[in-house]
Design a protein around this motif. Structure first.
Motif, PDB file in Angstrom:
ATOM      1  N   VAL A   1      -0.490  20.947   7.179  1.00 43.30           N
ATOM      2  CA  VAL A   1      -0.171  19.630   6.969  1.00 43.30           C
ATOM      3  C   VAL A   1      -0.917  18.562   7.735  1.00 43.30           C
ATOM      4  O   VAL A   1      -1.141  18.731   9.039  1.00 43.30           O
ATOM      5  CB  VAL A   1       1.450  19.275   7.496  1.00 43.30           C
ATOM      6  CG1 VAL A   1       1.844  17.836   7.427  1.00 43.30           C
ATOM      7  CG2 VAL A   1       2.273  20.144   6.844  1.00 43.30           C
ATOM      8  N   PRO A   2      -1.571  17.731   7.007  1.00 39.24           N
ATOM      9  CA  PRO A   2      -2.724  16.931   7.763  1.00 39.24           C
ATOM     10  C   PRO A   2      -1.814  15.835   8.769  1.00 39.24           C
ATOM     11  O   PRO A   2      -0.608  15.398   8.446  1.00 39.24           O
ATOM     12  CB  PRO A   2      -3.075  16.025   6.653  1.00 39.24           C
ATOM     13  CG  PRO A   2      -2.587  16.160   5.510  1.00 39.24           C
ATOM     14  CD  PRO A   2      -1.624  17.456   5.628  1.00 39.24           C
ATOM     15  N   THR A   3      -2.269  15.904   9.988  1.00 37.08           N
ATOM     16  CA  THR A   3      -1.608  14.941  10.962  1.00 37.08           C
ATOM     17  C   THR A   3      -2.660  13.986  11.711  1.00 37.08           C
ATOM     18  O   THR A   3      -3.643  14.604  12.112  1.00 37.08           O
ATOM     19  CB  THR A   3      -0.783  15.940  11.881  1.00 37.08           C
ATOM     20  OG1 THR A   3       0.086  16.661  11.383  1.00 37.08           O
ATOM     21  CG2 THR A   3      -0.155  15.024  12.966  1.00 37.08           C
ATOM     22  N   SER A   4      -2.518  12.800  11.522  1.00 35.63           N
ATOM     23  CA  SER A   4      -3.218  12.026  12.557  1.00 35.63           C
ATOM     24  C   SER A   4      -2.421  11.835  13.955  1.00 35.63           C
ATOM     25  O   SER A   4      -1.290  11.331  14.176  1.00 35.63           O
ATOM     26  CB  SER A   4      -3.511  10.630  11.957  1.00 35.63           C
ATOM     27  OG  SER A   4      -4.118  10.911  10.665  1.00 35.63           O
TER      28      SER A   4
ATOM     29  N   ARG B   1      -8.671   2.252  11.980  1.00 28.55           N
ATOM     30  CA  ARG B   1      -9.415   3.307  11.273  1.00 28.55           C
ATOM     31  C   ARG B   1      -8.249   4.347  11.260  1.00 28.55           C
ATOM     32  O   ARG B   1      -8.077   5.289  10.183  1.00 28.55           O
ATOM     33  CB  ARG B   1     -10.449   4.231  12.383  1.00 28.55           C
ATOM     34  CG  ARG B   1     -11.145   5.057  11.538  1.00 28.55           C
ATOM     35  CD  ARG B   1     -12.419   5.303  12.436  1.00 28.55           C
ATOM     36  NE  ARG B   1     -12.200   6.189  13.874  1.00 28.55           N
ATOM     37  CZ  ARG B   1     -12.054   7.470  13.987  1.00 28.55           C
ATOM     38  NH1 ARG B   1     -12.095   8.284  12.828  1.00 28.55           N
ATOM     39  NH2 ARG B   1     -11.879   8.052  15.204  1.00 28.55           N
ATOM     40  N   LEU B   2      -7.308   4.648  12.141  1.00 25.51           N
ATOM     41  CA  LEU B   2      -6.024   5.597  12.055  1.00 25.51           C
ATOM     42  C   LEU B   2      -5.140   5.285  10.871  1.00 25.51           C
ATOM     43  O   LEU B   2      -4.699   6.117  10.005  1.00 25.51           O
ATOM     44  CB  LEU B   2      -5.104   5.258  13.252  1.00 25.51           C
ATOM     45  CG  LEU B   2      -3.595   5.916  13.337  1.00 25.51           C
ATOM     46  CD1 LEU B   2      -3.632   7.501  13.203  1.00 25.51           C
ATOM     47  CD2 LEU B   2      -2.998   5.466  14.351  1.00 25.51           C
ATOM     48  N   MET B   3      -4.899   3.913  10.837  1.00 24.13           N
ATOM     49  CA  MET B   3      -4.166   3.614   9.572  1.00 24.13           C
ATOM     50  C   MET B   3      -4.854   3.662   8.254  1.00 24.13           C
ATOM     51  O   MET B   3      -4.154   4.460   7.339  1.00 24.13           O
ATOM     52  CB  MET B   3      -3.792   2.160   9.683  1.00 24.13           C
ATOM     53  CG  MET B   3      -2.896   1.964  10.940  1.00 24.13           C
ATOM     54  SD  MET B   3      -1.131   2.731  10.840  1.00 24.13           S
ATOM     55  CE  MET B   3      -0.485   1.998   9.409  1.00 24.13           C
ATOM     56  N   ALA B   4      -6.011   3.547   8.184  1.00 21.27           N
ATOM     57  CA  ALA B   4      -6.913   3.597   6.733  1.00 21.27           C
ATOM     58  C   ALA B   4      -6.778   4.946   6.628  1.00 21.27           C
ATOM     59  O   ALA B   4      -6.867   5.562   5.582  1.00 21.27           O
ATOM     60  CB  ALA B   4      -8.220   3.204   6.990  1.00 21.27           C
ATOM     61  N   ASP B   5      -7.257   5.968   7.576  1.00 20.96           N
ATOM     62  CA  ASP B   5      -7.398   7.501   7.501  1.00 20.96           C
ATOM     63  C   ASP B   5      -6.110   7.861   7.018  1.00 20.96           C
ATOM     64  O   ASP B   5      -5.826   8.892   6.124  1.00 20.96           O
ATOM     65  CB  ASP B   5      -8.017   8.269   8.463  1.00 20.96           C
ATOM     66  CG  ASP B   5      -9.257   7.794   8.801  1.00 20.96           C
ATOM     67  OD1 ASP B   5      -9.928   7.130   7.864  1.00 20.96           O
ATOM     68  OD2 ASP B   5      -9.941   8.296   9.784  1.00 20.96           O
ATOM     69  N   ALA B   6      -4.997   7.505   7.458  1.00 19.80           N
ATOM     70  CA  ALA B   6      -3.660   8.325   7.318  1.00 19.80           C
ATOM     71  C   ALA B   6      -3.188   7.777   5.806  1.00 19.80           C
ATOM     72  O   ALA B   6      -2.640   8.877   5.087  1.00 19.80           O
ATOM     73  CB  ALA B   6      -2.739   7.638   8.212  1.00 19.80           C
TER      74      ALA B   6
ATOM     75  N   ARG C   1       1.329  15.977   3.261  1.00 20.22           N
ATOM     76  CA  ARG C   1       2.401  15.007   3.899  1.00 20.22           C
ATOM     77  C   ARG C   1       1.707  14.752   5.198  1.00 20.22           C
ATOM     78  O   ARG C   1       1.499  15.606   6.169  1.00 20.22           O
ATOM     79  CB  ARG C   1       3.797  16.045   4.261  1.00 20.22           C
ATOM     80  CG  ARG C   1       4.814  15.062   4.668  1.00 20.22           C
ATOM     81  CD  ARG C   1       6.121  15.596   4.865  1.00 20.22           C
ATOM     82  NE  ARG C   1       6.425  16.185   6.124  1.00 20.22           N
ATOM     83  CZ  ARG C   1       7.570  16.559   6.614  1.00 20.22           C
ATOM     84  NH1 ARG C   1       8.320  16.740   5.693  1.00 20.22           N
ATOM     85  NH2 ARG C   1       7.502  17.073   7.651  1.00 20.22           N
ATOM     86  N   VAL C   2       1.560  13.365   5.544  1.00 20.53           N
ATOM     87  CA  VAL C   2       0.702  13.003   6.727  1.00 20.53           C
ATOM     88  C   VAL C   2       1.538  12.333   7.568  1.00 20.53           C
ATOM     89  O   VAL C   2       2.719  11.572   7.086  1.00 20.53           O
ATOM     90  CB  VAL C   2      -0.218  11.934   5.969  1.00 20.53           C
ATOM     91  CG1 VAL C   2      -0.858  11.289   7.477  1.00 20.53           C
ATOM     92  CG2 VAL C   2      -1.223  12.351   5.197  1.00 20.53           C
ATOM     93  N   THR C   3       1.659  12.756   8.705  1.00 23.58           N
ATOM     94  CA  THR C   3       2.345  12.214   9.919  1.00 23.58           C
ATOM     95  C   THR C   3       1.444  11.629  10.917  1.00 23.58           C
ATOM     96  O   THR C   3       0.705  12.347  11.349  1.00 23.58           O
ATOM     97  CB  THR C   3       3.159  13.497  10.667  1.00 23.58           C
ATOM     98  OG1 THR C   3       3.825  14.217   9.779  1.00 23.58           O
ATOM     99  CG2 THR C   3       3.960  13.060  11.704  1.00 23.58           C
ATOM    100  N   VAL C   4       1.777  10.381  11.115  1.00 20.82           N
ATOM    101  CA  VAL C   4       1.107   9.630  12.141  1.00 20.82           C
ATOM    102  C   VAL C   4       1.783  10.114  13.387  1.00 20.82           C
ATOM    103  O   VAL C   4       2.996   9.661  13.608  1.00 20.82           O
ATOM    104  CB  VAL C   4       0.994   8.108  11.801  1.00 20.82           C
ATOM    105  CG1 VAL C   4       0.162   7.520  13.145  1.00 20.82           C
ATOM    106  CG2 VAL C   4       0.255   7.979  10.513  1.00 20.82           C
ATOM    107  N   ALA C   5       1.026  10.660  14.360  1.00 22.61           N
ATOM    108  CA  ALA C   5       1.697  10.851  15.737  1.00 22.61           C
ATOM    109  C   ALA C   5       0.981  10.188  16.882  1.00 22.61           C
ATOM    110  O   ALA C   5       0.112  10.096  16.773  1.00 22.61           O
ATOM    111  CB  ALA C   5       1.646  12.521  15.942  1.00 22.61           C
ATOM    112  N   GLY C   6       1.939   9.836  17.657  1.00 26.15           N
ATOM    113  CA  GLY C   6       1.827   9.107  18.938  1.00 26.15           C
ATOM    114  C   GLY C   6       2.198   9.592  20.073  1.00 26.15           C
ATOM    115  O   GLY C   6       3.417  10.083  19.949  1.00 26.15           O
TER     116      GLY C   6
END
Length: 158
Positions: free
Chosen positions: A2-5, A61-66, A76-81
């Motif tokens: 699962v790709p995760t940013s 860049r995070l938003m564009a890449d996600a 399924r992309v999860t933006v993690a912080g």
């Protein structure tokens, strides 16, 4: 896989020691491993307040890449912080991000707790509520700091 940013945006590091960044990125890496998430990228903005209105190129860049990664079939992309306040404090930026991530079909997760499916209205609402609390806290702190600076300036003139 699962790709995760992962995003960690840290403010107030005038000596560029990066202690907060390093600790929180380590926590995020552990969080990703424990949740079996592949880290697709790390986006670090050190000493840039999330509420200041300053440009945040790593956030952009995070938003564009996600959003781009979410277009890949089967991903399924999860933006993690680390915490919602470390990613979004500005209402407008947060609202735009929630909408963009909703349309992309992404998820949002925080090491401090919370997994949000941006396809679900209830999850978007919960994330917005959390974010609003962070924004209010930041604004109250800014008012206190400004008031204190004003008072010190007035005392110096006396």
């Amino acid at each position: 896989m699962v790709p995760t940013s992962c995003s960690r945006l840290v403010s107030e590091d005038p000596r560029d020691r990066r202690w907060g960044v390093n600790r929180q990125m380590g926590d995020l890496r552990t969080f990703s491993e424990e949740n079996r998430r592949e880290v697709g990228g790390e986006y670090i903005e050190n000493d840039v307040p999330a509420h200041s209105g300053e440009e945040r190129p790593e956030h952009d860049r995070l938003m564009a890449d996600a959003i781009e990664a979410a277009r890949e079939p089967g991903g399924r992309v999860t933006v993690a912080g680390y915490h919602p306040s470390r990613v979004w404090r500005c209402r407008v930026e947060r609202a735009q991000a929630v909408e963009d991530l909703r349309h992309a079909g992404c998820w949002v997760a925080f090491e401090s707790g919370g997994l949000f499916d941006m396809a679900k209205a209830s999850d978007r609402s919960q994330l917005a509520d959390l974010g609003e609390s962070d924004t209010a806290e930041s604004e109250v702190k800014s008012e206190r700091v400004a008031r204190s600076a004003w008072r010190r300036g007035k005392e110096e003139l006396s």
